[in-house]
Design a protein around this motif. Structure first.
Motif, PDB file in Angstrom:
ATOM      1  N   VAL A  80      16.929 -61.418  41.641  1.00 24.02           N
ATOM      2  CA  VAL A  80      16.662 -60.822  40.323  1.00 24.02           C
ATOM      3  C   VAL A  80      15.661 -59.683  40.494  1.00 24.02           C
ATOM      4  CG1 VAL A  80      15.846 -61.227  37.991  1.00 24.02           C
ATOM      5  CG2 VAL A  80      17.128 -63.017  39.173  1.00 24.02           C
ATOM      6  N   THR A  81      16.109 -58.476  40.176  1.00 26.37           N
ATOM      7  CA  THR A  81      15.247 -57.309  40.263  1.00 26.37           C
ATOM      8  C   THR A  81      14.816 -56.907  38.865  1.00 26.37           C
ATOM      9  OG1 THR A  81      16.449 -56.554  42.221  1.00 26.37           O
ATOM     10  CG2 THR A  81      15.048 -54.938  41.092  1.00 26.37           C
ATOM     11  N   ILE A  82      13.513 -56.743  38.663  1.00 25.28           N
ATOM     12  CA  ILE A  82      12.966 -56.435  37.335  1.00 25.28           C
ATOM     13  C   ILE A  82      12.185 -55.129  37.410  1.00 25.28           C
ATOM     14  CG2 ILE A  82      11.488 -57.241  35.466  1.00 25.28           C
ATOM     15  CD1 ILE A  82      11.966 -60.081  36.433  1.00 25.28           C
ATOM     16  N   SER A  83      12.565 -54.193  36.546  1.00 23.01           N
ATOM     17  CA  SER A  83      11.860 -52.912  36.523  1.00 23.01           C
ATOM     18  C   SER A  83      10.817 -52.856  35.416  1.00 23.01           C
ATOM     19  CB  SER A  83      12.868 -51.764  36.334  1.00 23.01           C
ATOM     20  OG  SER A  83      13.545 -51.906  35.085  1.00 23.01           O
ATOM     21  N   ASP A  84      11.032 -53.612  34.347  1.00 21.45           N
ATOM     22  CA  ASP A  84      10.121 -53.593  33.200  1.00 21.45           C
ATOM     23  C   ASP A  84       8.860 -54.400  33.516  1.00 21.45           C
ATOM     24  OD1 ASP A  84       9.997 -53.142  30.010  1.00 21.45           O
ATOM     25  OD2 ASP A  84       9.235 -55.150  30.501  1.00 21.45           O
ATOM     26  N   ALA A  85       7.694 -53.791  33.312  1.00 20.61           N
ATOM     27  CA  ALA A  85       6.432 -54.420  33.697  1.00 20.61           C
ATOM     28  C   ALA A  85       6.162 -55.679  32.893  1.00 20.61           C
ATOM     29  CB  ALA A  85       5.279 -53.425  33.517  1.00 20.61           C
ATOM     30  N   GLN A  86       6.423 -55.627  31.601  1.00 25.85           N
ATOM     31  CA  GLN A  86       6.143 -56.798  30.758  1.00 25.85           C
ATOM     32  C   GLN A  86       7.050 -57.964  31.111  1.00 25.85           C
ATOM     33  OE1 GLN A  86       5.395 -56.058  26.533  1.00 25.85           O
ATOM     34  NE2 GLN A  86       6.690 -57.827  26.013  1.00 25.85           N
ATOM     35  N   LEU A  87       8.326 -57.665  31.373  1.00 23.82           N
ATOM     36  CA  LEU A  87       9.251 -58.715  31.768  1.00 23.82           C
ATOM     37  C   LEU A  87       8.867 -59.290  33.132  1.00 23.82           C
ATOM     38  CD1 LEU A  87      12.732 -57.270  30.672  1.00 23.82           C
ATOM     39  CD2 LEU A  87      11.275 -58.891  29.449  1.00 23.82           C
ATOM     40  N   TRP A  88       8.415 -58.421  34.031  1.00 21.94           N
ATOM     41  CA  TRP A  88       7.999 -58.883  35.354  1.00 21.94           C
ATOM     42  C   TRP A  88       6.812 -59.840  35.250  1.00 21.94           C
ATOM     43  CZ3 TRP A  88       9.267 -59.452  40.229  1.00 21.94           C
ATOM     44  CH2 TRP A  88       8.245 -59.767  41.149  1.00 21.94           C
TER      45      TRP A  88
END
Length: 976
Positions: free
Chosen positions: A890-898
């Motif tokens: 799972v790759t996450i670019s959004d800081a809040q979601l990360w």
């Protein structure tokens, strides 16, 4: 070897799992099981226990509007009673002493009509039966249906004081109804008058507006010439004497022409004098005849009269016309009077001729303008007396010369010969201009389903606009309007509806010419037009009714008994034998139910609420308001809630002839009462409610989902021990998230119940149970609940949360699913006096609220959604069977979601064996998921793939977590 083969080869550890254990059946079997709960509640006197436990709590009273005791209940009754039960039960659980006393309307025409039907079937003549013998049969009939309906209402799960209901035919009720009438009489509000009232020829009685329904009806329409007789000077092109002109009226009740006494016009309408210039030979409207018509309607009128051409001669100033001749002038030596022209606000030029034929004995507008113009009419030397042209059987009287034996409506409710007789007479005298037919909505009796007529009769009325006790401006109308403004309405539109009815209504007609009811127990002096106001006489009447019932009024010697020595000339005083309108009777219930602490100590006056169908704005809401304002000065209720009507599944009105009815008894027999209750609760009752096979099946499906959730809860709570509960602060985030959600729902549910918005309760709880619990929380926590060691904080925290969820859901749903929630509650809480219906909604700790945590988990759910979507693709492509076979990247670019996703075990939340989290570019999306199969070895107990399977030599096919669970089970003496 594939996974299925592996599973078959593995040891069977199912007996070592903490699987759900419950006797709560998956199949509800409500039709068979619900009666056992009813019997239990009866034996434990649950209503009495509720009253004991409610002592000292604030009162909330929903006052029951009484149904008629004259048949089995229908789906409308079920809707009404279930809604009332939702109110009283939810108010109890909100912390009120919310008692419910059911009642029945036992008097009046519906019951009397049934007894008369029995007489007719046997060939008996009612007139030959003594009145109290007839009343006894009515009483027996009513009691039978009270008992029958009581059991049917109880079967719906409605709680209340069923062993002590109120009945309008009980002796104490009849006495108090009479006393309420006496209060009105003593204050000068009661009078005997003569007005047009809606009269049922078939039933031989006056009817209230609430007893009327409108049906399609075809009426005879006629255009009639009234020759101008006199005026104040020139008119049009000549004098009144030589102009030979007629005012033309249009009416759909030709039979009222013999009762005509005036013509109404409007000074706001433009009129003209017209002459026929061409017409067919023998036409009623012939060449050279002159007519006065509203300009707007002239062309249409001439078209109806088959006139080929016409010319407008001049303007017509109707204020200059004083009178016309009656079109039947001279018939059988009658109708020789002048017909005055009266300027009326009710006249329009929307339809007809712009003139209104005015028969003051047969229409309220007609009566009103005649009475308002009495001085003007009398100054012309015209008799202002209103004739009695039609008798109670629909026959013309001697005051309709030339029409002996003609009848307006017969005993079967069919048109008599009056219309044709009148039209023929008018045509013979050259007074007809045109005729036709009109299909329109016409008033019918809702009992006999036959048309009614407006008929001038002597009746008993309550003034709407006379000052009460001489206080200027203090009238029944002003009191009632002020009371409406002080009342809360659900929905709010009901306030304007009731207000407009009160603002425009005429004086209140109380009398009915029937036998079964409380009599208008007063004495009247015909010579002086005086009502006897004597407290001693009133007391004797009230006490006799208390001891013997209202039958005392009809016993031999009643006049002498009650009048006593109150007057020196008893021969001049008449005992009134008319009975009271049943709407007056039921309108008095506040005085002898809500204000009767000896019988019902837990009720309040005014009531917190009156709840009925929207038709009761002109029925019980209306009459109760008038009666209480007349005797108390204010409304008997603080709030009014209305519901719509029941329709079939396609939105059509239910009808036995159409075969589209839904009987509550049939639904209960097949599915159970809780299904009906859920249907009511999830519907928008402010509008009309649909019910049919498909809707019932949809409701059953909704119920099954709720029941399965409760069953899963019960099954897992079998392993819960209160001593192992985990404190809120020590719980994992997921558990604290669910408790936060319970706290939020607690506010929503309380607000919705307080707002009587039951569909919001059902929608919120259904979504919570089906989506947030079953499809999210339960799904995630099955592994921990089934497989974790006994000592696991995660498992114990989950069980602690499930216990709280159970407590909340059983309480929140108890007012709706009364049987099912009782069944659920007793699965865990046995005891002779245990019941979910003795509880209040639980008070939840404020420290459960955690908005920040909820916001964080919204982000986690967003990431989880991307993962589950990819897993569904893998399942579709048959790359995996179970999600535990996956270990996606799972790759996450959004800081809040990360930040949210990286702070928890996402694999646990996504129900995979592992997840690799990467912070980086997600291809333009906030999250990207790359499928990968799980690595490691599959645990034979949990079926998870891990790298630590076999790390415990005693359990070579288990993960370390499951091996520890097995050791703890063995130490506890459980199956291993």
């Amino acid at each position: 070897m594939n996974d299925t083969q592996k599973a078959a080869a593995e040891a069977d550890y199912s007996s070592t799992l903490f699987l759900p254990e419950t006797n709560f059946p998956m199949r509800a079997g409500l039709p068979d099981r619900e009666p056992t709960w009813l019997q239990r509640w009866e034996e434990m006197d649950i209503y009495g226990l509720q009253r004991v436990r409610a002592q000292g709590k604030p009162l909330f009273t929903l006052h029951d509007g009484p149904p008629y005791a004259n048949g089995n209940i229908h789906i409308g009754h079920a809707l009404n009673k279930i809604l009332k039960d939702l109110v009283t039960r939810s108010k109890s659980m909100l912390g009120y002493n919310s008692a419910y006393v059911p009642g029945w309307d036992c008097h009046g025409l519906p019951i009397e009509w049934k007894i008369e039907e029995q007489y007719r079937a046997k060939g008996q003549d009612k007139s030959k039966v003594a009145i109290n013998e007839f009343r006894a049969e009515c009483r027996s009939f009513a009691q039978y249906w009270v008992d029958t309906q009581r059991e049917e209402f109880k079967r719906l799960g409605v709680t209340g004081d069923w062993n002590n209901p109120y009945l309008t035919m009980s002796f104490d009720a009849e006495a108090q109804i009479a006393r309420e009438l006496h209060k009105i009489a003593m204050s000068g509000q009661l009078y005997r008058g003569s007005k047009p009232v809606m009269w049922s020829v078939v039933e031989r009685t006056a009817l209230a507006e609430a007893e009327i329904e409108y049906q399609d009806y075809e009426s005879d329409a006629i255009w009639v010439k009234f020759p101008i007789h006199s005026g104040n000077g020139a008119f049009g092109t000549g004098t009144f004497e030589d102009m030979n002109a007629s005012v033309v009226i249009w009416t759909t009740t030709p039979w009222t022409i013999p009762a005509n006494r005036a013509i109404s016009y409007s000074s706001k309408i433009a009129y003209g004098l017209y002459e026929v210039t061409a017409a067919p030979e023998g036409n009623w409207a012939s060449k050279g005849e002159k007519y006065v018509l509203a300009d707007k309607l002239a062309a249409d009128t001439f078209a109806k009269a088959k006139v080929e051409s016409f010319v407008r001669l001049a303007d017509a100033d109707m204020s200059k016309v004083v009178s016309c001749k009656h079109p039947l002038n001279g018939l059988a030596g009658g109708y020789m009077f002048e017909v005055p022209l009266l300027d009326g606000e009710h006249v329009t030029d929307d339809v007809g001729t712009g003139f209104v034929h005015t028969a003051p004995g047969h229409g309220l507008d007609d009566f009103g303008i005649w009475m308002d113009s009495a001085r003007q009419i009398g100054a012309l030397g015209i008799d202002t007396a209103i004739p009695y042209v039609v008798d109670d059987a629909g026959f013309y009287t001697k005051e309709a010369p030339g029409f002996d034996g003609a009848r307006v409506i017969d005993d079967a409710g069919k048109k008599g010969d009056a219309n044709n007789r009148v039209i023929t007479a008018l045509a013979e005298r050259g007074a007809m201009m045109a005729r036709g037919r009109l299909k329109h909505q016409y008033p019918h009796s809702w009992r006999s389903k036959k048309p009614v007529i407006f008929r001038n009769t002597p009746q008993w009325f309550v003034y709407m606009d006379r000052d009460i006790m001489g206080k200027t401006g203090d009238t029944l109308r002003t009191r009632s309007l002020a009371a409406i403004d002080a009342t809360t309405f659900y929905p709010a539109a009901g306030q304007n509806r009731l207000r407009s009815m009160i603002a425009e209504r005429p004086d209140w007609v109380l009398s009915r010419q029937r036998a079964w009811g409380v009599p208008i127990a007063v004495f009247y002096n015909v010579g002086s037009n005086e009502i006897l106001r004597d407290e001693a006489v009133n007391h004797r009447i009230g006490q006799a009714f208390e001891d013997e019932g209202a039958d005392a009024w009809f016993k031999p010697g009643a006049k002498e008994r009650f009048l006593g020595n109150a007057v020196p000339d008893p021969e001049n005083w008449t005992k009134i034998d008319d009975i009271l309108d049943v709407w007056f009777e039921s309108g008095t219930t506040h005085s002898w139910v809500l204000r009767n602490p000896q019988k019902w100590p837990d009720l309040q006056f005014p009531a917190g609420m009156y709840l009925e169908g929207s038709d009761q704005h002109r029925g019980w809401f209306h009459s109760s308001l008038l009666e209480s304002c007349a005797t108390n000065g204010y409304a008997p209720y603080a709030s009014v809630l209305t519901h719509g009507f029941t329709l079939d599944g396609e939105g059509k009105k239910m009808s036995k002839s159409l075969g589209n009815t839904t009987a509550p008894q049939d639904v209960i027999k097949q599915f159970g009462a809780d299904i009906l209750r859920l249907w009511v609760a999830q519907s928008d009752y402010a509008d009309d409610l649909r019910i049919g096979k498909d809707i019932i099946n949809t409701t059953v499906d909704s119920y099954r989902k709720l029941r399965n959730t409760m069953r899963w809860l019960l099954g897992n709570l079998a392993h819960y021990k209160a001593g192992e509960a985990v404190a809120h602060a020590e719980m994992p985030e997921l558990e604290r998230l669910i408790l936060n959600r319970l706290y939020e729902l607690d506010g929503l549910v309380r607000d919705a119940y307080n707002d009587y918005d039951y569909k919001r309760v059902v929608a919120a709880l259904s979504n919570f149970m089906n989506v947030e619990l079953s499809a999210f929380y339960f799904d995630i926590r099955k592994d921990a609940l089934y497989c974790d060691p006994i000592s696991s904080v995660r498992r114990r925290a989950c069980l602690t949360v499930l216990d709280s969820v159970f407590d909340c859901l059983t309480a929140w749903l108890a007012p709706i699913l009364v049987f099912t929630m009782e069944e659920c509650w007793l699965e865990r809480h046995s005891g002779a006096t245990e019941s979910v219906h003795l509880r209040e909604f639980p008070k939840l700790p404020s420290d459960w609220a955690d908005k920040a945590l909820a916001t964080k988990w919204d982000d986690i759910k967003t990431v989880r959604g991307y993962v589950t979507k990819e897993l569904e693709v893998a399942r579709r492509d048959k790359l995996i069977g179970s999600s535990l076979e996956a270990a996606p990247k799972v790759t996450i670019s959004d800081a809040q979601l990360w930040d949210a996703a990286s702070s928890i075990d996402l694999a646990e939340i996504a129900i995979t064996s592992a997840i690799t989290l990467v912070r980086g570019d997600a291809g333009g999306e906030p999250v990207a998921v790359e499928f990968a199969k799980a690595t490691g070895t599959r645990c034979a107990r949990s079926w998870k793939y891990t790298d630590d399977v076999g790390s415990d030599p005693d359990y070579p096919d288990l993960s370390a977590r499951d091996a520890q669970a097995m050791r703890e089970r063995a130490a506890a003496g459980l199956a291993a």
